[in-house]
Design a protein around this motif. Structure first.
Motif, short mmCIF file in Angstrom:
data_model
loop_
_atom_site.label_atom_id
_atom_site.label_comp_id
_atom_site.label_asym_id
_atom_site.label_seq_id
_atom_site.Cartn_x
_atom_site.Cartn_y
_atom_site.Cartn_z
N UNK A 82 0.70 -0.96 -0.02
CA UNK A 82 -0.12 0.10 0.11
C UNK A 82 0.75 1.14 -0.07
N UNK A 83 0.37 2.24 -0.32
CA UNK A 83 1.13 3.79 -0.45
C UNK A 83 1.06 4.11 0.99
N UNK A 84 2.16 4.78 1.20
CA UNK A 84 2.28 5.34 2.82
C UNK A 84 1.37 6.48 2.94
N UNK A 85 0.36 6.49 3.75
CA UNK A 85 -0.41 7.52 3.91
C UNK A 85 0.22 8.70 4.69
N UNK A 86 -0.34 9.89 4.41
CA UNK A 86 0.27 11.17 4.70
C UNK A 86 -0.83 11.85 5.72
N UNK A 87 -1.66 11.37 6.18
CA UNK A 87 -2.96 11.90 7.13
C UNK A 87 -2.47 11.16 8.41
N UNK A 88 -2.26 11.76 9.53
CA UNK A 88 -1.69 10.93 10.72
C UNK A 88 -3.20 10.77 11.48
N UNK A 89 -4.30 10.94 11.01
CA UNK A 89 -5.25 10.45 11.69
C UNK A 89 -5.48 8.74 11.19
N UNK A 90 -4.56 8.36 10.24
CA UNK A 90 -4.44 7.08 9.65
C UNK A 90 -3.37 6.31 10.72
N UNK A 91 -3.80 5.06 10.97
CA UNK A 91 -3.11 4.35 11.98
C UNK A 91 -1.84 3.92 11.20
N UNK A 92 -1.91 3.60 10.09
CA UNK A 92 -0.66 3.47 9.20
C UNK A 92 0.56 4.30 8.88
N UNK A 93 -0.11 5.60 9.24
CA UNK A 93 0.99 6.65 9.14
C UNK A 93 2.06 6.48 10.35
N UNK A 94 3.14 6.31 10.32
CA UNK A 94 4.08 6.31 11.38
C UNK A 94 4.39 4.95 11.90
N UNK A 95 3.59 3.83 11.49
CA UNK A 95 3.74 2.49 12.04
C UNK A 95 4.26 1.49 10.99
N UNK A 96 5.08 0.44 11.53
CA UNK A 96 5.86 -0.41 10.75
C UNK A 96 4.94 -1.08 9.96
N UNK A 97 5.18 -1.49 8.53
CA UNK A 97 4.63 -2.19 7.54
C UNK A 97 5.48 -2.96 6.49
N UNK A 98 4.99 -3.81 5.76
CA UNK A 98 5.64 -4.68 4.85
C UNK A 98 6.70 -3.67 4.04
N UNK A 99 7.91 -4.26 3.75
CA UNK A 99 8.78 -3.52 2.88
C UNK A 99 9.44 -4.85 2.15
N UNK A 100 10.52 -4.25 1.00
CA UNK A 100 11.09 -5.24 0.41
C UNK A 100 11.95 -6.03 0.93
N UNK A 101 12.39 -5.93 2.39
CA UNK A 101 13.21 -6.63 3.15
C UNK A 101 12.47 -7.71 3.89
N UNK A 102 12.78 -9.05 3.38
CA UNK A 102 12.15 -10.06 3.83
C UNK A 102 12.42 -10.51 5.27
N UNK A 103 13.45 -9.85 5.65
CA UNK A 103 13.96 -10.12 7.13
C UNK A 103 13.71 -8.90 8.22
N UNK A 104 12.96 -8.02 7.54
CA UNK A 104 12.61 -6.82 8.53
C UNK A 104 11.41 -7.33 9.33
N UNK A 105 11.51 -6.95 10.65
CA UNK A 105 10.77 -7.75 11.83
C UNK A 105 9.24 -7.86 11.52
#
Length: 464
Positions: A418-441
């Protein structure tokens, strides 16, 4: 029953209906946002019995409420002492998310009601418009709203813990003067101990602020030579014990390391705290300053009466300051740690505003505040809802791709992020999510949750 008493009864009933309507509207508006906020960041890890910061072959999913004490004992020793908040997180991970969404919306509503009760204990004097102002204030002033209120793990750590603290402090606001028999005094003193301990164990700065606030209300009674019930002492001591239990958790040191409290370190932190405080609280602080000036100019009476009227507001202001100043000695400073301080300042403003109740000024301020807030809220809420709904659709695509590839026997899954949201009322703004690094926590935990070997992402067109 005469005409006047009938009219009063009708007005009281209408007022209660309007107050309920405001609370119901707040619940519905929050529920919509909650229902379209997916799990994110730590939420996936807390679906499992906590044994390590990263998943292993032996990591097992929570199977019942009896797993939580063992999980939180490990959490306390490995990660940190916020076992109250994370016990709530893990409890709700046992159910479908909509269960949490309902309770979380109710907590938001309850929090606003508790703020109002700290301002005015008499329900008959409550105004639906002032309750609306409180909810609007929460909407606009809560820092990192998506993280503090909508994200499951964040909400349980911040809005839930602040609500618990406000509930605990109601006892110190309005019950200190209640005299009990010796038996009931002993029972109350014992009963409040677990409540106080849990309140102190909410989080590092807010737990301390709760204990300090309670202690200051007890101290106020001592100064005024009033009755000091036994339960008020055991409550403060147990809150202090809960705070100590949280702070000395082995996981805090293991994760954050030792902090060298040098003069340079403290000064740099205090400067940062000052910047954050002004950035997050300049509006309520200016409102409070204006109300204090008006109070000093227009209120007449003896110094003793002055102090009586402003004592509670002063306590909330002092403890709001203490709640953020103590962050200078912590390993990290995040904006959401200002949440309780903001609630305290809202209460302080309300208490000063209360001194002008039933005046023409109070009436005009109330209508003006609601009008301005309502217009601003419509634009803010629709923008937030649009961001949340867009992200929800994109995350659902991610989860669909995971399930489809898993069913096709693919163990190393690749999804479109998903695209990184820019609205800080969105819980996924500023929280960790999927990346292309498969070993990321986060990638490791979500792969464990969906039962695949690994999950990675393909670059978005904007990133190519």
């Amino acid at each position: 029953m005469n005409f006047k008493s009938k009219k009063i009864k009708t007005n009281t009933k209408n007022n209660s209906v309007l107050i309920f309507s405001v609370a119901a509207a707040a619940f519905i508006l929050m529920l919509v946002l909650n229902l379209f906020t997916p799990y994110t960041s730590d939420d996936y890890a807390y679906h499992f019995v906590y044994e390590n910061p990263l998943p292993t072959e032996n990591t097992r999913i929570l199977s019942g409420i009896w797993d939580i004490p063992y999980s939180m004992a490990n959490h306390y020793n490995i990660w940190g002492g916020r076992v109250v908040a994370h016990s709530i997180v893990q409890f709700f991970m046992l159910f479908d998310k909509w269960v949490f969404d309902i309770f979380n919306s109710l907590v938001f509503v309850l929090c606003g009601i508790l703020i109002y009760f700290h301002i005015e204990k008499d329900l008959k004097k409550h105004s639906p418009l002032w309750l609306a102002v409180i909810y609007f204030s929460m909407w606009f002033l809560i820092p990192q709203f998506g993280i503090s209120v909508l994200w499951v793990s964040g909400a349980c750590n911040y809005i839930w813990m602040a609500t618990l603290i406000l509930l605990f402090l109601l006892l110190y606001r309005y019950c200190l003067d209640k005299k009990l028999s010796r038996l009931w005094s002993i029972l109350a003193a014992a009963a409040i101990i677990p409540f106080g301990f849990i309140t102190g164990c909410t989080n590092e700065n807010a737990g301390g602020a709760a204990a300090l606030t309670a202690a200051m209300f007890v101290g106020l009674n001592i100064i005024n030579k009033k009755h000091i019930p036994l339960w008020s002492i055991t409550g403060v001591l147990s809150a202090g014990a809960g705070l100590i239990f949280l702070v000395i958790a082995p996981g805090n040191t293991a994760r954050g390391g030792e902090i060298k409290l040098t003069g340079k370190f403290i000064l740099s932190r205090l400067e940062r705290i000052g910047d954050y405080t002004w950035d997050l609280m300049w509006i309520p602080l200016i409102c409070l300053a204006v109300l204090i000036v008006f109070f000093c100019i227009f209120k007449k009476g003896s110094f003793k009466n002055y102090m009586k009227e402003i004592s509670a507001a002063s306590i909330f202001f002092i403890c709001a300051a203490a709640n953020v100043i103590v962050l200078a000695a912590t390993s990290s400073i995040v904006r959401r740690s200002w949440l309780l301080s903001i609630f305290y300042i809202i209460i302080a403003c309300g208490l000063f505003m209360k001194t002008f109740s039933r005046s023409k000024a109070e009436k005009y301020i109330k209508y003006a505040a609601v009008s301005v807030f309502a217009v601003a809220f419509i634009f803010s809420y629709t923008s937030a809802a649009d961001s949340i709904l867009t992200t929800y659709s994109e995350v659902q695509l991610e989860l669909t791709q995971i399930q489809q590839q898993k069913e096709a026997g693919i163990e190393d899954v690749t999804v479109t992020p998903h695209k990184r949201p820019s609205n800080d009322y969105n819980a996924l703004y500023g929280t960790a999510n999927l990346t292309n690094n498969r070993n990321q926590w986060f990638n490791l935990w979500i792969a464990k949750y969906y039962g695949v070997k690994s999950i990675g992402t393909v670059p978005l067109e904007s990133e190519q």
